[in-house]
Scaffold this motif. Structure first.
Motif, PDB file in Angstrom:
ATOM      1  N   SER A   6      -0.339  -3.726  12.642  1.00  0.00           N
ATOM      2  CA  SER A   6       0.675  -2.723  12.945  1.00  0.00           C
ATOM      3  C   SER A   6       0.000  -1.477  13.492  1.00  0.00           C
ATOM      4  O   SER A   6      -1.183  -1.239  13.233  1.00  0.00           O
ATOM      5  N   VAL A  42       7.304   6.242   7.581  1.00  0.00           N
ATOM      6  CA  VAL A  42       7.238   4.816   7.884  1.00  0.00           C
ATOM      7  C   VAL A  42       8.109   4.087   6.873  1.00  0.00           C
ATOM      8  O   VAL A  42       8.339   4.574   5.761  1.00  0.00           O
ATOM      9  N   SER A  59      -8.261  -2.892   8.549  1.00  0.00           N
ATOM     10  CA  SER A  59      -7.326  -1.809   8.812  1.00  0.00           C
ATOM     11  C   SER A  59      -8.007  -0.448   8.709  1.00  0.00           C
ATOM     12  O   SER A  59      -7.761   0.448   9.525  1.00  0.00           O
ATOM     13  N   HIS A 107      -1.218  -3.505   4.127  1.00  0.00           N
ATOM     14  CA  HIS A 107       0.149  -3.667   4.606  1.00  0.00           C
ATOM     15  C   HIS A 107       0.268  -3.417   6.103  1.00  0.00           C
ATOM     16  O   HIS A 107       1.323  -3.657   6.702  1.00  0.00           O
ATOM     17  N   ARG A 108      -0.805  -2.931   6.747  1.00  0.00           N
ATOM     18  CA  ARG A 108      -0.834  -2.733   8.194  1.00  0.00           C
ATOM     19  C   ARG A 108      -1.603  -3.855   8.886  1.00  0.00           C
ATOM     20  O   ARG A 108      -1.757  -3.864  10.098  1.00  0.00           O
ATOM     21  N   ASP A 109      -2.133  -4.799   8.116  1.00  0.00           N
ATOM     22  CA  ASP A 109      -2.930  -5.890   8.659  1.00  0.00           C
ATOM     23  C   ASP A 109      -2.548  -7.158   7.904  1.00  0.00           C
ATOM     24  O   ASP A 109      -1.380  -7.519   7.884  1.00  0.00           O
ATOM     25  N   PRO A 133       1.121   0.258  -0.664  1.00  0.00           N
ATOM     26  CA  PRO A 133       2.338   0.079   0.123  1.00  0.00           C
ATOM     27  C   PRO A 133       3.591   0.678  -0.505  1.00  0.00           C
ATOM     28  O   PRO A 133       4.499   1.110   0.204  1.00  0.00           O
ATOM     29  N   VAL A 171      -2.492   5.814   9.671  1.00  0.00           N
ATOM     30  CA  VAL A 171      -2.221   5.073   8.440  1.00  0.00           C
ATOM     31  C   VAL A 171      -3.108   3.844   8.395  1.00  0.00           C
ATOM     32  O   VAL A 171      -3.424   3.240   9.429  1.00  0.00           O
ATOM     33  N   ALA A 172      -3.536   3.469   7.184  1.00  0.00           N
ATOM     34  CA  ALA A 172      -4.382   2.291   6.990  1.00  0.00           C
ATOM     35  C   ALA A 172      -4.000   1.611   5.684  1.00  0.00           C
ATOM     36  O   ALA A 172      -3.475   2.236   4.767  1.00  0.00           O
ATOM     37  N   THR A 220      -1.641   2.033  14.156  1.00  0.00           N
ATOM     38  CA  THR A 220      -2.393   2.914  13.252  1.00  0.00           C
ATOM     39  C   THR A 220      -1.958   4.366  13.378  1.00  0.00           C
ATOM     40  O   THR A 220      -1.848   5.079  12.382  1.00  0.00           O
ATOM     41  N   ILE A 223       0.583   7.246  13.718  1.00  0.00           N
ATOM     42  CA  ILE A 223       1.988   7.449  13.366  1.00  0.00           C
ATOM     43  C   ILE A 223       2.567   8.661  14.083  1.00  0.00           C
ATOM     44  O   ILE A 223       3.702   8.644  14.551  1.00  0.00           O
ATOM     45  N   PRO A 275       6.909  -0.913   3.064  1.00  0.00           N
ATOM     46  CA  PRO A 275       6.663  -2.347   3.242  1.00  0.00           C
ATOM     47  C   PRO A 275       7.215  -3.151   2.067  1.00  0.00           C
ATOM     48  O   PRO A 275       7.217  -2.689   0.930  1.00  0.00           O
TER      49      PRO A 275
END
Length: 304
Positions: free
Chosen positions: A267, A156, A293, A281-283, A147, A277-278, A269, A271, A159
């Motif tokens: 969040s 992005v 993710s 921090h996306r899940d 992250p 993105v995976a 996936t 972009i 995070p």
């Protein structure tokens, strides 16, 4: 100049899970990893015969301010109640090693010590610049880095993360035989949890010795020192803790993504065109979240 269908940047849990799903679907996949081994934050080191796990596993939420989402905490509690917590005999890095073997068995390629420094789009294809090596060209890029590094490669927001400090002790005098995680409900010191790892998996310590882990919260304003940690451990484990030898201290400023309320479990996936993105921090901030993710990102890549 190398070409492939999909480049996955990052060989942590999310990146490897994504690469595995893509390779099993028949896609030509190259994973590039800046480090010298797979696993990202999931790493195990052998020190004087002891197996040290990275603090990502031990911290759980890395928060004592009460700002973590209640929904996330309840989700974690449900996992512990319904599941059976445990540890791999060879350390937590056994999981990424297993994933990496499956990726290569499915035809994927993993390139270690290949740091991606820039992503560009040219003539309808993605170009990933690699420090000290030639670029890799692909139709699609999946960014699966930590992250704190993701915003260096794609547009992005960085995070929010929480830090952990983990101490590893060689306990020649055996601690109490319990394999349970110990906590101090009074919060009278810096240790948020501690456990005798070798009571859970005997192979984590050489014969006749014991491995004890203690985790503290770490931030710009909070960095516990050894005397503070030792005093607190003596309160938790008893006076014998004062004689334990320090094997190592791990300070991980970006150990876990923050999970503030209201909880946003997944969040987006995709972009941009050709860029996905995976990562946890996306899940959810967990190994499970990283796995989910990575699989979500692969499904998005494979969708028409």
């Amino acid at each position: 100049m190398d070409t492939t269908e999909v480049i996955v940047i990052g060989a942590g849990i999310a990146g490897l899970r994504c690469a595995l799903a893509l390779a099993e679907a028949g896609r030509d996949v190259v994973v590039v990893e800046a480090g010298s081994r797979v696993g990202g934050r999931q790493r195990t080191d052998r020190v004087d015969g002891f197996l040290l796990l990275e603090p990502f596993l031990a911290g759980v939420i890395a928060d004592d301010t009460g700002t973590t989402s209640d929904a996330f905490v309840r989700l974690l509690v449900r996992m512990f109640v319904l599941g059976r917590p445990g540890l791999p005999a060879d350390g937590i890095q056994a999981l990424p090693h297993q994933l990496a073997r499956r990726v290569t068995d499915a035809g994927g390629r993993i390139r270690l010590s290949h740091r991606a420094s820039r992503i560009d789009r040219a003539s309808g294809r993605m170009r990933v610049e690699i420090d000290g090596a030639g670029p890799v060209i692909a139709e699609t890029v999946v960014v699966a880095v930590s992250p704190d590094a993701v915003s260096n490669l794609i547009d992005v927001s960085r995070p929010r993360t929480r830090g952990l400090q983990t101490w590893w002790f060689d306990a020649s005098a055996a601690p109490p035989s319990s394999a349970a995680v110990h906590v101090d409900g009074r919060r009278s010191g810096p240790v948020v949890n501690t456990v005798a790892m070798s009571h859970t998996v005997a192979t984590y310590a050489p014969p006749g010795k014991h491995l004890v882990q203690a985790t503290c919260l770490l931030s710009e304003t909070r960095a516990p020192d050894e005397p503070q940690v030792r005093r607190h451990l003596e309160e938790i484990w008893g006076s014998r803790a004062g004689d334990w030898s320090v094997l190592r201290r791990d300070d991980i400023p970006h150990a876990l993504p923050a999970q503030a309320a209201p909880l946003r479990v997944a969040s987006p996936t995709r972009i941009a065109e050709g860029v996905f993105v995976a990562g946890d921090h996306r899940d959810t901030a967990s190994i499970q979240g990283a796995l989910v993710s990575g699989k979500r990102a692969a499904r998005a890549v494979l969708s028409p």
